[in-house]
Write an enzyme that holds these catalytic residues in place. Sequence first.
Site, PDB file in Angstrom:
ATOM      1  N   CYS A 172      46.129  35.159  35.385  1.00 46.31           N
ATOM      2  CA  CYS A 172      45.762  36.311  36.209  1.00 46.31           C
ATOM      3  C   CYS A 172      44.320  36.117  36.658  1.00 46.31           C
ATOM      4  O   CYS A 172      43.412  36.084  35.831  1.00 46.31           O
ATOM      5  CB  CYS A 172      45.911  37.588  35.379  1.00 46.31           C
ATOM      6  SG  CYS A 172      45.303  39.065  36.224  1.00 46.31           S
ATOM      7  N   CYS A 213      39.213  52.920  42.764  1.00 49.26           N
ATOM      8  CA  CYS A 213      40.291  53.616  42.044  1.00 49.26           C
ATOM      9  C   CYS A 213      39.731  54.311  40.793  1.00 49.26           C
ATOM     10  O   CYS A 213      38.927  53.740  40.059  1.00 49.26           O
ATOM     11  CB  CYS A 213      41.402  52.641  41.651  1.00 49.26           C
ATOM     12  SG  CYS A 213      42.217  51.918  43.086  1.00 49.26           S
ATOM     13  N   CYS A 235      40.049  52.527  37.177  1.00 54.61           N
ATOM     14  CA  CYS A 235      39.869  51.076  37.069  1.00 54.61           C
ATOM     15  C   CYS A 235      38.427  50.708  36.745  1.00 54.61           C
ATOM     16  O   CYS A 235      37.486  51.197  37.375  1.00 54.61           O
ATOM     17  CB  CYS A 235      40.292  50.422  38.373  1.00 54.61           C
ATOM     18  SG  CYS A 235      40.158  48.625  38.347  1.00 54.61           S
ATOM     19  N   GLY A 255      39.022  42.792  41.712  1.00 58.70           N
ATOM     20  CA  GLY A 255      38.929  42.657  43.166  1.00 58.70           C
ATOM     21  C   GLY A 255      40.199  43.027  43.893  1.00 58.70           C
ATOM     22  O   GLY A 255      41.271  43.149  43.300  1.00 58.70           O
ATOM     23  N   GLU A 256      40.060  43.222  45.198  1.00 54.39           N
ATOM     24  CA  GLU A 256      41.206  43.523  46.059  1.00 54.39           C
ATOM     25  C   GLU A 256      41.451  42.280  46.927  1.00 54.39           C
ATOM     26  O   GLU A 256      40.684  42.009  47.851  1.00 54.39           O
ATOM     27  CB  GLU A 256      40.886  44.759  46.921  1.00 54.39           C
ATOM     28  CG  GLU A 256      41.827  45.016  48.086  1.00 54.39           C
ATOM     29  CD  GLU A 256      43.302  45.017  47.706  1.00 54.39           C
ATOM     30  OE1 GLU A 256      43.698  45.668  46.723  1.00 54.39           O
ATOM     31  OE2 GLU A 256      44.073  44.332  48.419  1.00 54.39           O
ATOM     32  N   SER A 314      48.695  41.318  44.281  1.00 54.89           N
ATOM     33  CA  SER A 314      48.727  42.766  44.128  1.00 54.89           C
ATOM     34  C   SER A 314      47.676  43.411  45.027  1.00 54.89           C
ATOM     35  O   SER A 314      46.534  42.973  45.069  1.00 54.89           O
ATOM     36  CB  SER A 314      48.449  43.107  42.654  1.00 54.89           C
ATOM     37  OG  SER A 314      48.408  44.492  42.472  1.00 54.89           O
ATOM     38  N   SER A 370      50.142  48.595  44.530  1.00 53.34           N
ATOM     39  CA  SER A 370      49.720  49.576  43.533  1.00 53.34           C
ATOM     40  C   SER A 370      49.911  50.960  44.130  1.00 53.34           C
ATOM     41  O   SER A 370      49.099  51.433  44.905  1.00 53.34           O
ATOM     42  CB  SER A 370      48.246  49.353  43.171  1.00 53.34           C
ATOM     43  OG  SER A 370      48.095  48.057  42.656  1.00 53.34           O
ATOM     44  N   LEU A 371      51.006  51.589  43.748  1.00 56.03           N
ATOM     45  CA  LEU A 371      51.352  52.880  44.332  1.00 56.03           C
ATOM     46  C   LEU A 371      50.746  54.014  43.494  1.00 56.03           C
ATOM     47  O   LEU A 371      49.986  54.820  43.993  1.00 56.03           O
ATOM     48  CB  LEU A 371      52.875  52.995  44.417  1.00 56.03           C
ATOM     49  CG  LEU A 371      53.431  54.144  45.230  1.00 56.03           C
ATOM     50  CD1 LEU A 371      52.946  54.099  46.667  1.00 56.03           C
ATOM     51  CD2 LEU A 371      54.968  54.141  45.189  1.00 56.03           C
ATOM     52  N   HIS A 372      51.120  54.050  42.232  1.00 59.82           N
ATOM     53  CA  HIS A 372      50.550  54.983  41.248  1.00 59.82           C
ATOM     54  C   HIS A 372      50.842  56.459  41.500  1.00 59.82           C
ATOM     55  O   HIS A 372      50.522  57.299  40.656  1.00 59.82           O
ATOM     56  CB  HIS A 372      49.042  54.775  41.088  1.00 59.82           C
ATOM     57  CG  HIS A 372      48.660  53.381  40.666  1.00 59.82           C
ATOM     58  ND1 HIS A 372      49.394  52.647  39.776  1.00 59.82           N
ATOM     59  CD2 HIS A 372      47.619  52.583  41.036  1.00 59.82           C
ATOM     60  CE1 HIS A 372      48.826  51.461  39.603  1.00 59.82           C
ATOM     61  NE2 HIS A 372      47.760  51.396  40.362  1.00 59.82           N
ATOM     62  N   ASN A 432      45.715  51.724  30.863  1.00 54.75           N
ATOM     63  CA  ASN A 432      44.818  51.168  29.861  1.00 54.75           C
ATOM     64  C   ASN A 432      43.580  52.029  29.825  1.00 54.75           C
ATOM     65  O   ASN A 432      42.933  52.244  30.849  1.00 54.75           O
ATOM     66  CB  ASN A 432      44.437  49.728  30.228  1.00 54.75           C
ATOM     67  CG  ASN A 432      45.481  48.743  29.766  1.00 54.75           C
ATOM     68  OD1 ASN A 432      45.867  48.742  28.604  1.00 54.75           O
ATOM     69  ND2 ASN A 432      45.962  47.935  30.681  1.00 54.75           N
ATOM     70  N   CYS A 471      42.011  45.407  33.045  1.00 53.89           N
ATOM     71  CA  CYS A 471      41.151  45.351  34.237  1.00 53.89           C
ATOM     72  C   CYS A 471      39.645  45.507  34.097  1.00 53.89           C
ATOM     73  O   CYS A 471      39.127  46.610  33.946  1.00 53.89           O
ATOM     74  CB  CYS A 471      41.639  46.418  35.189  1.00 53.89           C
ATOM     75  SG  CYS A 471      43.405  46.343  35.365  1.00 53.89           S
TER      76      CYS A 471
HETATM   77  N1  SAH Z   1      43.128  45.410  43.801  1.00 57.27           N
HETATM   78  C1  SAH Z   1      44.485  45.030  43.546  1.00 57.27           C
HETATM   79  C2  SAH Z   1      44.660  44.057  42.395  1.00 57.27           C
HETATM   80  C3  SAH Z   1      43.835  44.203  41.160  1.00 57.27           C
HETATM   81  S1  SAH Z   1      44.197  45.483  40.007  1.00 57.27           S
HETATM   82  C4  SAH Z   1      45.354  46.249  43.370  1.00 57.27           C
HETATM   83  O1  SAH Z   1      44.827  47.342  43.425  1.00 57.27           O
HETATM   84  O2  SAH Z   1      46.555  46.099  43.223  1.00 57.27           O
HETATM   85  C5  SAH Z   1      45.759  45.064  39.291  1.00 57.27           C
HETATM   86  C6  SAH Z   1      46.547  46.285  38.861  1.00 57.27           C
HETATM   87  O3  SAH Z   1      45.962  46.906  37.715  1.00 57.27           O
HETATM   88  C7  SAH Z   1      46.617  47.342  39.932  1.00 57.27           C
HETATM   89  O4  SAH Z   1      47.918  47.873  39.998  1.00 57.27           O
HETATM   90  C8  SAH Z   1      45.659  48.390  39.395  1.00 57.27           C
HETATM   91  O5  SAH Z   1      45.903  49.639  39.946  1.00 57.27           O
HETATM   92  C9  SAH Z   1      45.933  48.294  37.913  1.00 57.27           C
HETATM   93  N2  SAH Z   1      44.930  48.919  37.049  1.00 57.27           N
HETATM   94  C10 SAH Z   1      43.602  49.024  37.231  1.00 57.27           C
HETATM   95  N3  SAH Z   1      43.024  49.673  36.203  1.00 57.27           N
HETATM   96  C11 SAH Z   1      44.005  49.987  35.347  1.00 57.27           C
HETATM   97  C12 SAH Z   1      44.045  50.671  34.100  1.00 57.27           C
HETATM   98  N4  SAH Z   1      42.942  51.164  33.527  1.00 57.27           N
HETATM   99  N5  SAH Z   1      45.248  50.803  33.503  1.00 57.27           N
HETATM  100  C13 SAH Z   1      46.368  50.296  34.065  1.00 57.27           C
HETATM  101  N6  SAH Z   1      46.404  49.651  35.222  1.00 57.27           N
HETATM  102  C14 SAH Z   1      45.235  49.508  35.875  1.00 57.27           C
END
Ligand code: SAH
Length: 336
Positions: free
Chosen positions: A97, A108, A111, A151-152, A183, A206-208, A282, A325
């Site tokens: 990863c 976010c 994160c 990162g994105e 992602s 990443s929908l959430h 997390n 993350c």
């Molecule tokens: N920027 C990209 C990829 C990196 S983050 C994205 O947003 O998809 C990878 C994944 O981890 C994303 O789905 C993100 O939302 C998730 N993520 C970030 N912090 C997290 C946390 N504390 N607990 C669970 N997932 C988390």
Amino acid sequence: MTPGELGEAFRAMDLPGYRAEQVFRWLGRGAAGFEEMSDLPKALRARLEERFDLPALSMIRRQVSAKDGTEKFLWRLPDGESVETVLMRYKHGNTVCISSQVGCRMGCAFCASTIGGKVRDLSASEMLDEVIRTGLAAGTAVTGVVLMGIGEPLDNFDNVMRFLALVNDPAGANIGMRHISLSTCGLVEAIDKLAQLHLQLTLSVSLHAPDDETRSKLMPVNARYGVDELYEACRRYFAVTGRRISFEYAMVRDVNDSPWHARELVRRLRGTGSHVNLIRLNYVSERGLAPSSEETVRSFAKALTDGGVTATIRRRLGSDIDAACGQLRRGEMRKV
Ligand code: SAH
């Protein structure tokens, strides 16, 4: 450089093509300097040393999970910044990863990577080096790559596309596109641009949250591209590439984990063939959000499956080594 670009640079130096191929193979095996390339004449190595930069990542820290063998590395970049990479061991192979930027500007709410914003993009060679050095340090072959670290990736589009070409090259790391996942937090224009490239990778979004109100609480990007626009982009992506999208859904207690959210998700995703990956949030000490209970996650998953949307609960790897993350880089930043 791609093998083609390296070949051209070597031609311009009046060097034969096979020398470029030799060097590319050495780089794929993780040579950190030309002096290591023992089958090149000494004089040539010196010439290459003068002409090219080989900035390699150096290891700051390595942590190995006692629970599941997951390894987490913190790497020093040539300019002193740091990023982290995680190696996950599965029955079917080892996946790395990687991070795609130093920090992140997507903001976010849950994160750790985005605290402190984005410092800079990673270059294609830095991302490739994450893959190669992680495999070398862990003493194992790397069979898959996920762009799910710091990162994105779609906010660093050109470098990431260049990285994908390099890591996919048969003469280099040779990782098949079907073993690569990218992602994104949902940058709609970039998703459309990616679709046009027809890559065989897996796109995770990443929908959430299934709705604007909830998603906006968690992800500032939702103000730019609302969920309707995002679902539309995902539909177009599938129509153009034939590749199904998988959605990530971090379960946050009392924010996005109610039966209503599950029903809404089913309403939006049923019939699209999309897959939902549920992960308990997390816990990040800087953030005031808590993970949903295991029971809530299980019943949420059941509600999705009963509604006709395939869902899995992601296994947590490396939870004893801060493998969530951005946490290792944060720890390092707090120390300095
Ligand atoms: N920027 C990209 C990829 C990196 S983050 C994205 O947003 O998809 C990878 C994944 O981890 C994303 O789905 C993100 O939302 C998730 N993520 C970030 N912090 C997290 C946390 N504390 N607990 C669970 N997932 C988390």
